[in-house]
Structures are given as structure tokens and as C-alpha cells.
Design a protein around this motif. Structure first.
Motif, mmCIF file in Angstrom:
data_model
loop_
_atom_site.group_PDB
_atom_site.id
_atom_site.type_symbol
_atom_site.label_atom_id
_atom_site.label_comp_id
_atom_site.label_asym_id
_atom_site.label_seq_id
_atom_site.Cartn_x
_atom_site.Cartn_y
_atom_site.Cartn_z
ATOM 1 N N VAL A 23 42.486 -15.186 -1.667
ATOM 2 C CA VAL A 23 41.797 -14.009 -2.209
ATOM 3 C C VAL A 23 41.370 -14.366 -3.624
ATOM 4 O O VAL A 23 42.127 -15.007 -4.360
ATOM 5 N N SER A 24 40.184 -13.978 -4.025
ATOM 6 C CA SER A 24 39.732 -14.282 -5.377
ATOM 7 C C SER A 24 40.678 -13.683 -6.417
ATOM 8 O O SER A 24 41.227 -12.589 -6.227
ATOM 9 N N HIS A 25 40.829 -14.395 -7.542
ATOM 10 C CA HIS A 25 41.642 -13.865 -8.630
ATOM 11 C C HIS A 25 41.015 -12.608 -9.225
ATOM 12 O O HIS A 25 41.682 -11.878 -9.966
ATOM 13 N N MET A 26 39.741 -12.332 -8.877
ATOM 14 C CA MET A 26 39.094 -11.108 -9.330
ATOM 15 C C MET A 26 39.265 -9.967 -8.338
ATOM 16 O O MET A 26 38.688 -8.898 -8.527
ATOM 17 N N GLN A 27 40.047 -10.194 -7.295
ATOM 18 C CA GLN A 27 40.306 -9.160 -6.296
ATOM 19 C C GLN A 27 41.795 -8.867 -6.158
ATOM 20 O O GLN A 27 42.254 -8.440 -5.105
ATOM 21 N N VAL A 28 42.556 -9.107 -7.216
ATOM 22 C CA VAL A 28 43.957 -8.679 -7.268
ATOM 23 C C VAL A 28 44.054 -7.557 -8.303
ATOM 24 O O VAL A 28 43.227 -7.477 -9.225
ATOM 25 N N PRO A 29 45.043 -6.663 -8.184
ATOM 26 C CA PRO A 29 45.093 -5.486 -9.053
ATOM 27 C C PRO A 29 45.088 -5.804 -10.543
ATOM 28 O O PRO A 29 44.476 -5.085 -11.336
ATOM 29 N N SER A 30 45.762 -6.882 -10.944
ATOM 30 C CA SER A 30 45.881 -7.179 -12.369
ATOM 31 C C SER A 30 44.546 -7.492 -13.021
ATOM 32 O O SER A 30 44.411 -7.377 -14.247
ATOM 33 N N TRP A 31 43.539 -7.905 -12.221
ATOM 34 C CA TRP A 31 42.249 -8.218 -12.831
ATOM 35 C C TRP A 31 41.632 -6.984 -13.484
ATOM 36 O O TRP A 31 40.900 -7.086 -14.473
ATOM 37 N N GLY A 32 41.933 -5.815 -12.966
ATOM 38 C CA GLY A 32 41.434 -4.596 -13.596
ATOM 39 C C GLY A 32 41.986 -4.413 -15.000
ATOM 40 O O GLY A 32 41.298 -3.869 -15.881
ATOM 41 N N ASP A 33 43.201 -4.893 -15.260
ATOM 42 C CA ASP A 33 43.793 -4.789 -16.594
ATOM 43 C C ASP A 33 43.142 -5.757 -17.580
ATOM 44 O O ASP A 33 43.241 -5.568 -18.791
ATOM 45 N N LEU A 59 35.557 -2.136 -9.931
ATOM 46 C CA LEU A 59 35.498 -1.901 -11.362
ATOM 47 C C LEU A 59 34.317 -0.974 -11.644
ATOM 48 O O LEU A 59 33.193 -1.249 -11.225
ATOM 49 N N TYR A 60 34.592 0.131 -12.334
ATOM 50 C CA TYR A 60 33.552 1.110 -12.657
ATOM 51 C C TYR A 60 33.179 0.980 -14.132
ATOM 52 O O TYR A 60 34.035 1.107 -15.009
ATOM 53 N N ARG A 61 31.898 0.733 -14.386
ATOM 54 C CA ARG A 61 31.414 0.654 -15.773
ATOM 55 C C ARG A 61 30.559 1.883 -16.041
ATOM 56 O O ARG A 61 29.516 2.084 -15.402
ATOM 57 N N PRO A 62 30.965 2.753 -17.003
ATOM 58 C CA PRO A 62 30.212 3.997 -17.234
ATOM 59 C C PRO A 62 28.929 3.754 -18.010
ATOM 60 O O PRO A 62 28.847 2.870 -18.871
ATOM 61 N N LEU A 63 27.907 4.541 -17.694
ATOM 62 C CA LEU A 63 26.702 4.587 -18.513
ATOM 63 C C LEU A 63 27.006 5.431 -19.746
ATOM 64 O O LEU A 63 27.672 6.470 -19.643
ATOM 65 N N PRO A 64 26.527 5.013 -20.925
ATOM 66 C CA PRO A 64 26.788 5.819 -22.132
ATOM 67 C C PRO A 64 26.306 7.255 -21.966
ATOM 68 O O PRO A 64 25.184 7.499 -21.526
ATOM 69 N N ALA A 249 48.318 -9.574 -18.725
ATOM 70 C CA ALA A 249 48.084 -8.788 -17.512
ATOM 71 C C ALA A 249 48.418 -9.576 -16.257
ATOM 72 O O ALA A 249 49.097 -9.074 -15.353
ATOM 73 N N LEU A 250 47.952 -10.813 -16.181
ATOM 74 C CA LEU A 250 48.182 -11.605 -14.977
ATOM 75 C C LEU A 250 49.643 -12.002 -14.845
ATOM 76 O O LEU A 250 50.200 -12.012 -13.745
ATOM 77 N N ALA A 251 50.292 -12.333 -15.976
ATOM 78 C CA ALA A 251 51.708 -12.715 -15.926
ATOM 79 C C ALA A 251 52.597 -11.554 -15.516
ATOM 80 O O ALA A 251 53.653 -11.752 -14.904
ATOM 81 N N ALA A 252 52.187 -10.335 -15.849
ATOM 82 C CA ALA A 252 52.974 -9.160 -15.453
ATOM 83 C C ALA A 252 52.976 -8.997 -13.935
ATOM 84 O O ALA A 252 53.934 -8.484 -13.359
#
Length: 373
Positions: A23-33, A59-64, A249-252
């Protein structure tokens, strides 16, 4: 198949990711942190028996000033991309993201399209008629990938084309270089390196270059080299706080998720690199080096040590991440491609990133903003 999608806990998400070989390292929960400017959500797909059969980190990126979001699933989601009912997997995802206020969705299906072995890449670089890697005959093709692409287009998804200059997409790289490790001894992997690589590794050993693992407190040493590398290679460096946050984040989540390696010569750090591990997939994530003392070959030394450690971890692949698709001599990234080809691995084209505009006006505005950046 009847599929339901719903938010899941970090624990459920991590358990599912851990049950998969890769699984990509960008698809584990800690990547959001790691991405504080984005709001993260873990989603799970469930079948009729309420068994989790897929997962995704959004990942949600808000519009200003607007409660509207770009929804991004980097190198995901983790679903059955070759399922005959792919539409039934993606439809509930789109419905959920619309309800969350998404005006556009971006995702990166982890689907391989083509592979070129090292000899094929070297031949393409030497061929004046081959301006891009995609112009060269691939060693192997994955025919099912073309079916996935056709089905996504029919659903309204738009493929993000790699940049015209260097072949890198705006988000994650479409072309990467990987060294297969499964069922290969360390001796076989060493023999797979080209002559220059083997010579440079030996030269580093004779010169007294030592490669050691670092810790959180060693990140500033890595960062000094990283800033120098950014100036030399013409990219904008991330701040030190980003790497410190990534480490924490990842070490946690897993104490061995992220590693730091430092190559020293007479006590001076000449090169440094970070390594990420999820399941049996290992990534060379960030690398940095100084311009002086290159003759002692610290970059080859650090990569060889990381390859050894990846092999000892039981990894099936060592992933050197993005490469350029442009093969012209004027392309400053061609030297990096040649360096990676020396490992004897293979260039891989993924399906790339895909966009689904849910609000075309806002999606177009985002495109214009990104183009100005």
C-alpha cells in the motif's frame, strides 16, 4: 457486488493496509498527519457480508473563504482496480465526497501500465529518435490498465498529463524507477548493478565513507544538505518542520515507518536520505548531498546501504520514486535517470493522476491558480 462506503477509524484503516502486501505510504492514516493544511478522512468499502474490501485516505484542501474542497486520494484508493464492476466501487466514493463539499476529486490509481528494463531505458537514452521514454518500446505491457483508463474516461474522469518539460505530473510522479528484490539474493542484486555503480561502492568503502542510521535530532544535518541540493537542482525546498512532522507522525504509527541515513567521511556528513516502509514496499523518499568530496561517492554508498536494509526487511521492491520521461540531453533531470538506471532495476509507468470535476467553474479556477504557481 453490492458495496457500501463509510468513514472508518484509523485503527480499521491501518489494519486493512497491514493486511495488504503493498500500500502506498500516502494511503496509511498517518500520512494525513503529515499534511496539516489538509483535513484527512479514512474511508472503507464493505461488501454484503460487511467485510472491509477496500480503503482510502482522502485529503480535503479547502478553498479560501468557501466551504468547498479539493478531495485528493494520493496513490489510491486501495480497491480492486481490475474489478469488472469498477463503477460500483467509485460511485459511492463520488457520492460521499460530493456530500462533504468537494468541488473536484483527484486520485492516483496504483495501476501499472508499462515497464522498461534497465537495458531498454539505456537504449532509449542513446536513441536520438526517442525524445521521451514513452516513445521507446516497453519490455512488458499491462493490457488491463488500458481497460481501466477507458472505463474512467467513460465515467467522466480526466487524466492529468505529465508536464511538458520533465515528465512529472503536478502531483505524484507517473514514471518511477524500482529495483525488484523478491526472490533475489543480495549477491544477485549486487551483480545487477552496472559496472560504474559497483566501482563507486568499492571506492566509497576504500575512502572510508560510513553510512549510519540517524534519528530525529539528525534531521537538521539532513536539512542543510537538502537546501543545498534544492538550490543546485532547481526546486523549492520544504521547511525543516515538514520533515520533523513527518518523522513524528509516521513513527507514532510504526517506529520503523521512516528511517534516516547519513553518509559520513572523516566525520563530515556528505549525503543523507530518508526511507519509508509499508508492508513489503520500501521507498527512497528524499535525498540530499553536498557538491564537494563527490569523488568518495557518498550517494552510491548510501543507496547501497538502503538496498541492503530493504532486502533484510524482506521487501519485494526498492522504489527510487520519480524519474523524468524526457530523454533529451538538455533535460537537467536526465542525469538523475542515468543514476537510477545504474541500479539495474526497471522504469515503470503508472496510470497517473485523474481528476473528476464536480463543479467545473471552481475546478477551472483551481487549474488557473495551479498554473500561476
Amino acid at each position: 457486488m453490492t458495496l457500501r462506503l463509510k468513514p472508518i477509524t484509523r485503527e480499521q484503516h491501518l489494519a486493512y493496509a497491514s493486511s495488504r502486501p503493498s500500500v502506498s505510504h500516502m494511503q496509511v492514516p498517518s500520512w494525513g498527519d503529515v499534511k496539516p493544511d489538509w483535513r484527512a478522512e479514512s474511508l472503507g468499502w464493505f461488501d454484503a457480508q460487511d467485510r472491509m474490501v477496500g480503503a482510502g485516505l482522502v485529503l480535503y484542501r479547502p478553498l479560501p473563504k468557501l466551504k468547498r474542497y479539493l478531495a485528493y486520494l494520493p496513490e489510491g484508493p486501495v480497491i480492486d482496480w481490475h474489478a469488472p464492476d469498477l463503477e460500483e466501487w467509485l460511485r459511492p466514493l463520488i457520492d460521499h465526497l460530493k456530500a462533504q463539499g468537494a468541488f473536484s476529486v483527484k486520485m492516483g490509481p496504483p495501476v501499472v501500465v508499462r515497464r522498461w528494463d534497465a537495458d531498454a531505458v539505456k537504449a532509449a537514452i542513446a536513441d536520438p529518435a526517442a525524445r521521451r521514454l514513452r516513445d521507446a518500446e516497453a519490455t512488458t505491457y499491462e493490457p488491463r490498465a488500458f481497460d481501466v483508463a477507458d472505463r474512467l474516461r467513460r465515467m467522466g474522469w480526466q487524466q492529468t498529463e505529465p508536464g511538458s518539460e520533465d515528465g512529472f505530473a503536478a502531483g505524484q510522479p507517473r514514471y518511477v524507477f524500482q529495483v525488484p528484490l523478491a526472490e533475489r539474493s543480495l549477491e544477485e542484486i549486487h551483480r545487477g548493478l552496472n559496472q560504474q555503480w559497483r566501482r563507486n561502492i568499492k571506492k566509497a568503502e576504500k575512502a572510508g565513507v560510513t553510512v549510519m542510521r540517524g534519528a530525529l535530532e539528525d534531521l537538521p544535518a539532513f536539512y542543510d544538505l537538502y537546501v543545498e541540493t534544492a538550490e543546485r537542482d532547481r526546486f523549492i525546498p520544504r521547511p525543516l518542520a515538514y520533515f520533523q512532522r513527518m518523522w513524528t507522525a509516521l513513527a507514532a504509527e510504526d517506529p520503523d515507518r521512516m528511517r534516516l541515513y547519513l553518509a559520513r567521511h572523516n566525520g563530515e556528513v556528505l549525503a543523507a536520505a530518508t526511507m519509508l516502509t509499508v508492508g513489503d514496499h520500501v521507498w527512497y523518499s528524499y535525498g540530499a548531498s553536498t557538491s564537494h568530496k563527490r569523488e568518495v561517492q557518498p550517494n552510491n554508498a548510501i543507496q547501497w546501504r538502503m538496498l541492503i536494509d530493504a532486502h533484510q526487511l524482506g521487501a519485494s521492491v526498492y522504489d527510487l520514486r520519480g524519474i523524468t520521461d524526457t530523454l533529451e540531453d538538455s533535460n537537467y533531470l536526465l542525469g538523475l535517470l542515468r543514476f537510477k538506471v545504474g541500479t539495474g532495476g526497471q522504469a515503470i509507468e503508472y496510470l497517473g493522476e485523474w481528476d473528476l470535476p464536480l463543479n467545473r467553474v471552481l475546478h477551472k479556477a483551481l487549474d488557473l491558480y495551479m498554473a500561476r504557481r
